[in-house]
Design a protein around this motif. Sequence first.
Motif, PDB file in Angstrom:
ATOM      1  N   UNK A  75       0.415  -1.308  -0.574  1.00 16.82           N
ATOM      2  CA  UNK A  75       0.025   0.245   0.057  1.00 16.82           C
ATOM      3  C   UNK A  75       0.842   1.702   0.165  1.00 16.82           C
ATOM      4  N   UNK A  76       1.801   1.410   0.716  1.00 13.95           N
ATOM      5  CA  UNK A  76       3.112   3.031   0.785  1.00 13.95           C
ATOM      6  C   UNK A  76       3.178   2.320  -0.856  1.00 13.95           C
ATOM      7  N   UNK A  77       3.505   1.919  -1.712  1.00 10.50           N
ATOM      8  CA  UNK A  77       4.558   1.318  -2.676  1.00 10.50           C
ATOM      9  C   UNK A  77       3.631   2.182  -3.796  1.00 10.50           C
ATOM     10  N   UNK A  78       2.544   2.105  -3.652  1.00 10.10           N
ATOM     11  CA  UNK A  78       1.032   2.486  -3.814  1.00 10.10           C
ATOM     12  C   UNK A  78       0.071   3.729  -4.519  1.00 10.10           C
ATOM     13  N   UNK A  79       0.447   3.517  -2.799  1.00 11.21           N
ATOM     14  CA  UNK A  79       1.100   5.570  -2.522  1.00 11.21           C
ATOM     15  C   UNK A  79       1.359   6.215  -3.333  1.00 11.21           C
ATOM     16  N   UNK A  80       2.716   5.861  -3.136  1.00 12.43           N
ATOM     17  CA  UNK A  80       3.632   6.659  -3.408  1.00 12.43           C
ATOM     18  C   UNK A  80       3.522   6.735  -4.905  1.00 12.43           C
ATOM     19  N   UNK A  81       3.573   5.977  -5.914  1.00  9.67           N
ATOM     20  CA  UNK A  81       2.731   5.553  -6.997  1.00  9.67           C
ATOM     21  C   UNK A  81       2.314   6.920  -7.637  1.00  9.67           C
ATOM     22  N   UNK A  82       0.796   6.760  -7.131  1.00  7.50           N
ATOM     23  CA  UNK A  82       0.064   7.598  -6.462  1.00  7.50           C
ATOM     24  C   UNK A  82       0.558   8.884  -7.051  1.00  7.50           C
TER      25      UNK A  82
END
Length: 364
Positions: A75-82
Motif C-alpha cells: 500500500x505504501x508503494x501504491x500511494x507513493x506511485x499515486x
Amino acid sequence: MPKSRQPRRPQVGTRGHQLSTEGTNGSNGSRTGGLSAADAELILAVLRELKKGDFSVRMPLSANGLMARIGAELNGIIELNERNAKNLSGVATIEANIRTEELLKQSQILFAEAQEASKSKSAFLSMAAHELRTPLSVITGYLSMLQDGSIPPDKAERPLRVLMGKATELNSIVDDLLTAARIEGGTVPTDTKTLDLRQMARQAIGRAEARAGLLRAEMDHSEPDDPVAVDADREQLARIIDNLLNNALTYSTGRPWVMLTVTTEDGPALIIEDHGVGVPREKQDKIFERFFRIDDPGLGPQPGTGLGLFISRELAERHGGSLTLERSELGHGSTFILRLPPASGVHAATLLSVAPALDSVPAS
C-alpha cells in the motif's frame, strides 16, 4: 471428519476500495507463518490492477503477520506511485501550458511580421507606382508631342535632353528596386577585387562634378599619401559612395558643401560630411530602413525611392564593413562613415608597391 473450508478467489472491488480478503485471514483459517494460495491470489489481483494504472486499489490491513506487513508495504508503494503520477500529471500540465503560451507568442510574432510585411509590400507598391509614374508621364508627353509635330525638329534638342534625363531617372529607380529585391533574396553577385579607396573616392567626385556645378556646390577632398587597399566589388563600392555624395548634395537648402576624407585610422574608412538639413534625432535610427525619406518643407518633394541608404548599408556589411551615421544635427548637416576591412595578401602588396600617383582634385 468434516471438510475443511476452501478459500474464495479474491475479487477486486470498485476504485478506491480494498480488495476482498475473505478466506485468507481472521477466524477462517488464518495463519501467520507463510502465505496461503488465497493470499498470493490477492497480491496478484492487486498487481494486475496496478499494471492497468489503477492506483486507487489497496491491500486490506486487517490481516496479521506476514500478510499484514506485505499489505502495508504494498500500500505504501501504491500511494507513493499515486502521488508521483499526480505530480507528473501536474508537471505535464504546467509544461503543456508553458508550451501553449510559447506557441501563442510565436503566433503573435508571426502575425505581426506578416502584417508588417503586408504594410511594407503596400508601401513598396505605392512608392514604386508614384516614382515610376512621374518620369513615365514626362516621357510619354514629350514623345506624343514629337510624334504629332507639336515640337518641330529644329526645337527638339531640349525635349530630347529631358527625355534622356527622365529615362536615366527611370533606370535608376528600377535598378534600386531590383537591387533591394536581390539583397533581401541573397542573390547579389559580387566580383571582389583589391582596390585603392582613394581612387574610388576621387572617381565618385568626378561623377558628381556635373551636378555639383549646377548646384554651385563646394566639394573638398582629403586622403593619405599611400594607397588604401581594400577588397571590394568595384561597382558596389562606387554605388555606396555615389549614394552618400548624392544625398549630401540633395539634402541642402543653400549652397551645398561636402567633404570626403579617406583615412586609415582604425582601418580603411571614408568619411563624408555635409552642411545640409540634418536628420531629426528621433528619426536617426530609421534612416537605413527601406523607403525612408526625409520630409523637409524647405527642400520640397525630392525624387528617389528611399532605398539608397538601405542598399548602401547592406552592401557595406556584405563586404565585412559598416556604414554608420556618426553625427547629425538639424540645420548643421551630417557625417557618415563607411568602414571596410583592409585588403591582405599578394594583391594588396602589389597595389601598395606600384600604385600610380593620383592627380590633384579638380577645382569645383
